[in-house]
Enzyme design. Structure first.
Site, PDB file in Angstrom:
ATOM      1  N   GLY A  16     -62.964  29.835   1.808  1.00  0.00           N
ATOM      2  CA  GLY A  16     -64.003  30.739   2.405  1.00  0.00           C
ATOM      3  C   GLY A  16     -64.186  31.829   1.041  1.00  0.00           C
ATOM      4  N   CYS A  43     -56.437  24.677   3.418  1.00  0.00           N
ATOM      5  CA  CYS A  43     -56.994  23.564   4.389  1.00  0.00           C
ATOM      6  C   CYS A  43     -56.400  21.979   3.133  1.00  0.00           C
ATOM      7  CB  CYS A  43     -57.733  23.465   4.467  1.00  0.00           C
ATOM      8  SG  CYS A  43     -59.285  22.345   5.088  1.00  0.00           S
ATOM      9  N   CYS A  48     -55.784  20.706   6.834  1.00  0.00           N
ATOM     10  CA  CYS A  48     -56.371  19.727   7.429  1.00  0.00           C
ATOM     11  C   CYS A  48     -56.607  18.524   6.640  1.00  0.00           C
ATOM     12  CB  CYS A  48     -57.981  20.896   7.648  1.00  0.00           C
ATOM     13  SG  CYS A  48     -58.590  21.643   6.857  1.00  0.00           S
ATOM     14  N   LYS A  51     -52.763  16.543   6.015  1.00  0.00           N
ATOM     15  CA  LYS A  51     -52.767  16.044   8.053  1.00  0.00           C
ATOM     16  C   LYS A  51     -53.046  15.080   8.272  1.00  0.00           C
ATOM     17  CE  LYS A  51     -55.102  18.161  10.111  1.00  0.00           C
ATOM     18  NZ  LYS A  51     -55.658  18.995  11.338  1.00  0.00           N
ATOM     19  N   GLY A 175     -46.616  23.823  20.449  1.00  0.00           N
ATOM     20  CA  GLY A 175     -47.777  23.318  21.715  1.00  0.00           C
ATOM     21  C   GLY A 175     -49.051  23.201  20.808  1.00  0.00           C
ATOM     22  N   TYR A 177     -52.149  23.424  17.582  1.00  0.00           N
ATOM     23  CA  TYR A 177     -52.612  22.485  16.521  1.00  0.00           C
ATOM     24  C   TYR A 177     -51.761  21.342  16.006  1.00  0.00           C
ATOM     25  CZ  TYR A 177     -57.903  23.617  17.242  1.00  0.00           C
ATOM     26  OH  TYR A 177     -59.283  24.434  17.493  1.00  0.00           O
ATOM     27  N   ILE A 178     -51.023  22.598  15.410  1.00  0.00           N
ATOM     28  CA  ILE A 178     -49.881  21.650  14.225  1.00  0.00           C
ATOM     29  C   ILE A 178     -49.361  20.914  14.918  1.00  0.00           C
ATOM     30  CG2 ILE A 178     -48.380  22.810  12.858  1.00  0.00           C
ATOM     31  CD1 ILE A 178     -50.529  24.856  11.878  1.00  0.00           C
ATOM     32  N   GLU A 181     -50.283  17.743  15.853  1.00  0.00           N
ATOM     33  CA  GLU A 181     -50.431  16.510  15.047  1.00  0.00           C
ATOM     34  C   GLU A 181     -49.574  16.191  13.966  1.00  0.00           C
ATOM     35  OE1 GLU A 181     -55.157  18.286  14.270  1.00  0.00           O
ATOM     36  OE2 GLU A 181     -52.891  19.755  13.318  1.00  0.00           O
ATOM     37  N   ARG A 204     -52.803  26.121  24.115  1.00  0.00           N
ATOM     38  CA  ARG A 204     -53.518  27.649  24.882  1.00  0.00           C
ATOM     39  C   ARG A 204     -54.715  27.544  24.636  1.00  0.00           C
ATOM     40  NH1 ARG A 204     -52.571  32.346  23.061  1.00  0.00           N
ATOM     41  NH2 ARG A 204     -51.694  31.690  21.849  1.00  0.00           N
ATOM     42  N   GLY A 262     -47.699  28.781  15.907  1.00  0.00           N
ATOM     43  CA  GLY A 262     -48.262  29.304  14.946  1.00  0.00           C
ATOM     44  C   GLY A 262     -48.486  30.310  13.739  1.00  0.00           C
ATOM     45  N   THR A 312     -61.426  25.750   8.911  1.00  0.00           N
ATOM     46  CA  THR A 312     -62.383  26.395   7.566  1.00  0.00           C
ATOM     47  C   THR A 312     -63.403  26.223   7.614  1.00  0.00           C
ATOM     48  OG1 THR A 312     -60.402  25.285   6.956  1.00  0.00           O
ATOM     49  CG2 THR A 312     -61.886  24.536   5.375  1.00  0.00           C
ATOM     50  N   HIS A 437     -74.048   1.410  23.459  1.00  0.00           N
ATOM     51  CA  HIS A 437     -73.579   0.381  24.713  1.00  0.00           C
ATOM     52  C   HIS A 437     -72.605  -0.757  23.491  1.00  0.00           C
ATOM     53  CE1 HIS A 437     -71.744  -1.616  28.114  1.00  0.00           C
ATOM     54  NE2 HIS A 437     -71.712  -2.334  27.962  1.00  0.00           N
ATOM     55  N   GLU A 442     -70.978   6.914  24.529  1.00  0.00           N
ATOM     56  CA  GLU A 442     -71.851   7.100  26.525  1.00  0.00           C
ATOM     57  C   GLU A 442     -71.845   7.767  26.951  1.00  0.00           C
ATOM     58  OE1 GLU A 442     -72.939   2.783  27.016  1.00  0.00           O
ATOM     59  OE2 GLU A 442     -70.929   1.883  27.267  1.00  0.00           O
TER      60      GLU A 442
END
Length: 452
Positions: A16, A43, A48, A51, A175, A177-178, A181, A204, A262, A312, A437, A442
């Site tokens: 940012g 990031c 990110c 990771k 529990g 993202y981090i 992953e 959550r 967190g 990000t 397909h 799809e």
């Protein structure tokens, strides 16, 4: 002529901050940016980018396991953690250099060191003071350390990228993202993984069906999912083994303990009180309006430091908007509607728009379409979790309010749906779209009947 050293001073060279500095300089502003650590922020350095590289590395284990079902004879594969870390570090260093080049070419003055407020217009970096007409705080966030006895024996996600060796047994607290992953990363690379999370379901704030489906899928994949429990204490034995006391009465021994509970805004050492920003939001966040402006009119903030969406691309959009507002054509706010996101768990999650719960809280009537199926990739191998796709629709307007997915390539697929939701796509338009397909994607144009 301005009495200030700079027109725009950016604190923090993450995604940012760098975008804001470059755009402001492009508008003709005299810009400086201060960074204590490496360019690119969380990031690029400990978020990110590295990771996702580790996720790619760990996913090969699934590919090797699936290969036999397709006729391949694969010798027992071997893995070398130091090689992965070394190659990852080289790529991060390359990206650091690119960020520096972008700032240099834009004419931004790059200052090395911690920036601290001396007053509302003055900052000190490495013992020297600078004044600026406008200031942008873009310092990001840092890992939250939970108040658990023995937490000092754990590591954060930033530390996990630089472990000297792959741990044989890992306990992960959290529990989000981090946590999820890294659970997939360590499990895919061969570690025994235990996840302890205080809620009954992971992620959550996400759609409830996503939370349920992913929690079950991770358990089926062999991870020890201790949902609904907490860690009471952590001890360290003489040989370095961590012993984790869980609220269900069990004790788990591990070689590494990852604290993934967190992140909080990084504002503690900025001297905000000297700038008139001594009153902060939750976790020390810099509170801002829709244009990124704080309660001190010439001080702005973007990204994770504001306590908003910790993504990000959102920080980049906010930084760009602030630069345009101050030095471009006029006030412009970042559009935070229909922001897609992906969790690169294994299986991955992709989501955009409202969850079913959010939709029901805001609309009189809601229709839900859901499909659970086995991806074609796993039909011959006979392994792997089932995928899930879901649409949340307003039946009055037929507009699609949310799209959610757990399964292969979820992040890639949800990006296209984000464009559709941004354009106001209706369920009828999805129904009229011919699917590609055979693909997982799809399913989003084949769900014909709403669930009860």
């Amino acid at each position: 002529m301005s009495n200030f050293d700079f027109d725009f001073f950016v604190i923090g060279a993450g995604s940012g901050g760098v975008r804001a500095a470059r755009i402001a300089a492009g508008h003709g502003a005299r810009v400086a940016i201060a960074e204590l650590d490496r360019y690119g922020g969380t990031c690029v350095n400990v978020g990110c980018v590295p990771k996702k590289l580790l996720v790619y590395a760990s996913s090969y284990a699934q590919d090797f396991a699936d290969a036999a079902g397709f006729g391949w004879s694969v010798a027992p594969p071997g893995f070398d953690w130091p090689t992965l870390v070394r190659n990852k570090d080289a790529e991060i260093q390359r990206l650091n250099g690119i960020y520096e080049q972008l700032l240099s070419r834009a004419g931004v003055a790059m200052l090395r060191g911690r920036a601290e407020f001396r007053d509302a217009h003055t900052l000190e970096v490495a013992g020297r003071s600078y004044t600026s007409r406008y200031i942008l705080i873009a310092t990001g966030g840092e890992a939250h350390i939970p108040a658990i006895a023995g937490a000092e024996y754990g590591i954060t996600s930033s530390d996990a990228f630089y472990l000297p060796e792959l741990p044989r047994r890992v306990v992960i607290i959290g529990g989000g993202y981090i946590a999820l992953e890294f659970a997939g990363i360590f499990a895919g690379l061969g570690s025994e993984v235990h996840v302890i999370h205080r809620s009954e379901k992971v992620l959550r704030g996400f759609d409830a069906d996503i939370r349920t489906h992913l929690t079950e899928a991770l358990g089926e994949a062999g991870l020890d999912m201790r949902c609904g429990f907490t860690v009471q204490s952590i001890e360290r034995a003489d040989d370095g083994t961590r012993v984790v006391q869980v609220s269900d009465g069990t004790r788990i021994e591990c070689d590494q303990l990852l604290l993934a509970t967190g992140r909080v805004p990084r504002t503690a050492e900025l001297g905000l009180e000297r700038a008139g920003l001594d009153v902060c939001g939750p976790g020390g966040a810099v509170e801002v309006d829709d244009f990124g402006k704080s309660r001190v009119p010439h001080i702005f903030a973007v990204g994770d430091v504001t306590g908003g969406m910790a993504l990000t691309p959102v920080a980049i959009a906010e930084g760009h908007a602030v630069a345009d507002t101050l030095f471009g054509a006029g006030p412009r706010r970042a559009d935070r509607r229909h922001v897609p996101t992906a969790v690169f768990s294994q299986p991955p999650v992709g989501t955009v728009g409202l969850s079913e719960e959010e939709a029901r809280a805001n609309f009189e009537r809601v229709q839900v379409y859901r499909s659970v199926f086995r991806p074609m990739r796993t039909t011959l191998s006979g392994r792997g979790p089932r995928a899930m796709t879901k649409l949340v629709v307003d039946p009055t307007s037929d507009r699609v309010l949310g799209a959610h997915m757990v399964g292969p390539d979820a992040g890639e697929i949800i990006q296209g749906l984000a464009v559709a939701l941004k354009a106001g796509v209706t369920k009828a338009q999805l129904d009229a779209t011919v699917g590609v397909h055979p693909t997982t994607a799809e399913e989003f144009v084949l769900m014909g009947e709403p669930v009860a």
